[in-house]
Design an enzyme around this catalytic site. Structure first.
Site, short mmCIF file in Angstrom:
data_model
loop_
_atom_site.label_atom_id
_atom_site.label_comp_id
_atom_site.label_asym_id
_atom_site.label_seq_id
_atom_site.Cartn_x
_atom_site.Cartn_y
_atom_site.Cartn_z
N HIS A 295 43.37 21.83 1.19
CA HIS A 295 41.94 21.82 0.91
C HIS A 295 41.21 22.31 2.16
O HIS A 295 41.50 21.82 3.25
CB HIS A 295 41.50 20.40 0.52
CG HIS A 295 40.19 20.37 -0.20
ND1 HIS A 295 40.06 20.71 -1.52
CD2 HIS A 295 38.94 20.05 0.22
CE1 HIS A 295 38.79 20.58 -1.89
NE2 HIS A 295 38.09 20.20 -0.84
N ASP B 221 46.59 20.72 -2.28
CA ASP B 221 45.30 20.09 -2.55
C ASP B 221 45.47 19.10 -3.70
O ASP B 221 45.79 19.50 -4.82
CB ASP B 221 44.28 21.18 -2.93
CG ASP B 221 42.88 20.62 -3.13
OD1 ASP B 221 42.72 19.39 -3.13
OD2 ASP B 221 41.95 21.44 -3.28
N SER C 187 34.74 23.51 -2.93
CA SER C 187 34.78 22.06 -3.18
C SER C 187 33.56 21.62 -4.00
O SER C 187 33.34 22.17 -5.08
CB SER C 187 34.89 21.33 -1.83
OG SER C 187 35.38 20.04 -2.03
#
Ligand SMILES: *[C@@H]1O[C@H](CO)[C@@H](O)[C@H](O)[C@H]1NC(C)=O
Ligand SMILES: *[C@@H]1O[C@H](CO)[C@@H](O)[C@H](O)[C@H]1NC(C)=O
Length: 331
Positions: free
Chosen positions: A304, A274, A173
Site C-alpha cells: 500500500h 495490500d 486509497s
C-alpha cells in the site's frame, strides 16, 4: 524456513523507516474515542509551499474555491512547452483514510508534481475537509464542488493549456474511494464544458463488515491493518453506520445499482501486499458486472502506497501504465 506466509516484500531501509515512523504517529494520534490528536500527527506531516518558480519543470499555486470551509486545491502546471499543446487534467484526491494528510503534505506535493511532469498534464490536487472533525459526506461535497468550480471558472493562471474535455478523476486509497463517488454523483449534474474521460483508482479504500482473505492473511503488512481501517471507517462514516454503508461497501448489501449510470472508463491499481486488495478486486469485478469499461493492474510485489516511492520499480511502471491509459482515452 518460516511457515508463516510473507506479509511484506524486501524494502529499502529508507522506506521501512518511513513506514514505521508514519504508522507509529498514526496509531498515537488516533484516540479510542474516535477523535484525533492533530498536534501529534502534524509533527511529522511536513508541508511544502506552492512554487511559482518551476521545480522539476512544474510550477504550482494554491487556488481558493470556498474560503469559509477552507476548500482549495493546489494546481500543478508543467512549464516545458510542447508547442502549446493542450494538456489533460488530472483531478487528484489524496489518500490518508479521509483523516490524514493534505494537498500540501510533502509526499503528495512530490507525487502530484511528478505526475504533472511525467504525464505532461495539469494536476488539480484537492484539499478536502478531513474526518473525524468533518464526517462523510463533507469530503464528497468538497471534491464535487471543485469540479463545479473548474467547470464554471477556468480563467486562473496556470490553466491556459488545460483541456477540460480530457478530465481524469484520480485518487489513491481514500482518494480512490472519493473519485468513485464523485463519478457517480456527476450523473446528477450537467457540466457545461468539463468531460470525465476516465477514472484512476490507485489502491482505493473500500471495505465492509466481512473480513476478506487478504485482510486476514496479510495481517502485519505495511500500513494497513483491520484495526486501523476499522477505526478510520468508524471516524468517517455517519454516526451509527457500519462498514456496509454504501460509501464503504460499494457493491455490498446496501449499495445502489449503477448499471444505468454513466461511468467513465476506469483503471484499478492493486498491490499484492495490500490487505485491501480483495476489496479492490471486487470493486473492479463490480464495475465489470455493471457493464462498465474497467481495467485491473496488479503488481504482485507492491505494498500500500507503492506509487509514492520513485525508487521502487512498480512506481515507474505505474506512471507508464497511467500514461498509456490516459492516451488511450484521448484517442
Ligand atoms: C476524547 O478523548 C480526548 C482525550 O482523552 C478528550 O480530550 C476529548 O474530550 C474526548 N472527546 C470526546 C468527544 O469524547
Ligand atoms: C475564478 O477564479 C479566480 C481565481 O481564483 C477568481 O479570482 C475569480 O473571481 C473566479 N471567477 C469566478 C466567476 O468565480
Amino acid at each position: 524456513m518460516s511457515t508463516k506466509s510473507k506479509v511484506s516484500p524486501e524494502l529499502p531501509l529508507k522506506i521501512r523507516l518511513f513506514i514505521s515512523v508514519m504508522t507509529f504517529f498514526v496509531d498515537l494520534s488516533c484516540r479510542p474515542n474516535f477523535t484525533i490528536n492533530r498536534r501529534i500527527f502534524n509533527l511529522l506531516d511536513f508541508k511544502s509551499p506552492p512554487s511559482k518558480k518551476p521545480i522539476n519543470d512544474v510550477k504550482s499555486s494554491d487556488v481558493t474555491v470556498d474560503a469559509s470551509r477552507n476548500l482549495c486545491f493546489r494546481l500543478y502546471t508543467p512549464t516545458q512547452d510542447r508547442d502549446g499543446d493542450s494538456m489533460p487534467i488530472i483531478i487528484f484526491f489524496h489518500g490518508g483514510g479521509f483523516t490524514f494528510m493534505a494537498a500540501n503534505s510533502k509526499p503528495y506535493d512530490d507525487f502530484c508534481r511528478r505526475m504533472a511532469r511525467e504525464i505532461h498534464s495539469v494536476v488539480v490536487s484537492v484539499n478536502y475537509r478531513l474526518s473525524p472533525e468533518h464526517r462523510c459526506p463533507a469530503q464528497y461535497e468538497d471534491c464535487f464542488d471543485v469540479l463545479k468550480f473548474i467547470d464554471a471558472n477556468d480563467s486562473f493562471e496556470g490553466f491556459d493549456n488545460a483541456n477540460l474535455k480530457l478530465c481524469f478523476l484520480a485518487g489513491d486509497s481514500a482518494g480512490g474511494n472519493l473519485a468513485h463517488h464523485v463519478a457517480v454523483d456527476a450523473n446528477g449534474y450537467e457540466f457545461n464544458r468539463l468531460n470525465l474521460a476516465g477514472l484512476v483508482a490507485i489502491q482505493p479504500f473500500f471495505g465492509g463488515q466481512e473480513r476478506t482473505e487478504s485482510e486476514i492473511n496479510l495481517a502485519g503488512a505495511p500500513f494497513i491493518s483491520v484495526e486501523r481501517t476499522d477505526w478510520l471507517w468508524k471516524a468517517f462514516l455517519p454516526e451509527g453506520s457500519d462498514r456496509d454503508h454504501p460509501v464503504a461497501n460499494v457493491f455490498g448489501p446496501n449499495s445502489k445499482d449503477i448499471k444505468g449510470l454513466k461511468f467513465p472508463p476506469t483503471i484499478v491499481f492493486v498491490g499484492g501486499f495490500d490487505p485491501l486488495k480483495d476489496w479492490q478486486k471486487r470493486y473492479y469485478e463490480g464495475l465489470k458486472k455493471c457493464g462498465k469499461e474497467a481495467y485491473l493492474v496488479e503488481y504482485p510485489n507492491a505494498i500500500h502506497t507503492f506509487y509514492a516511492y520513485p525508487d521502487m520499480p512498480e512506481s515507474a511502471l505505474f506512471i507508464k501504465e497511467l500514461k498509456d491509459f490516459m492516451e488511450k482515452q484521448a484517442k
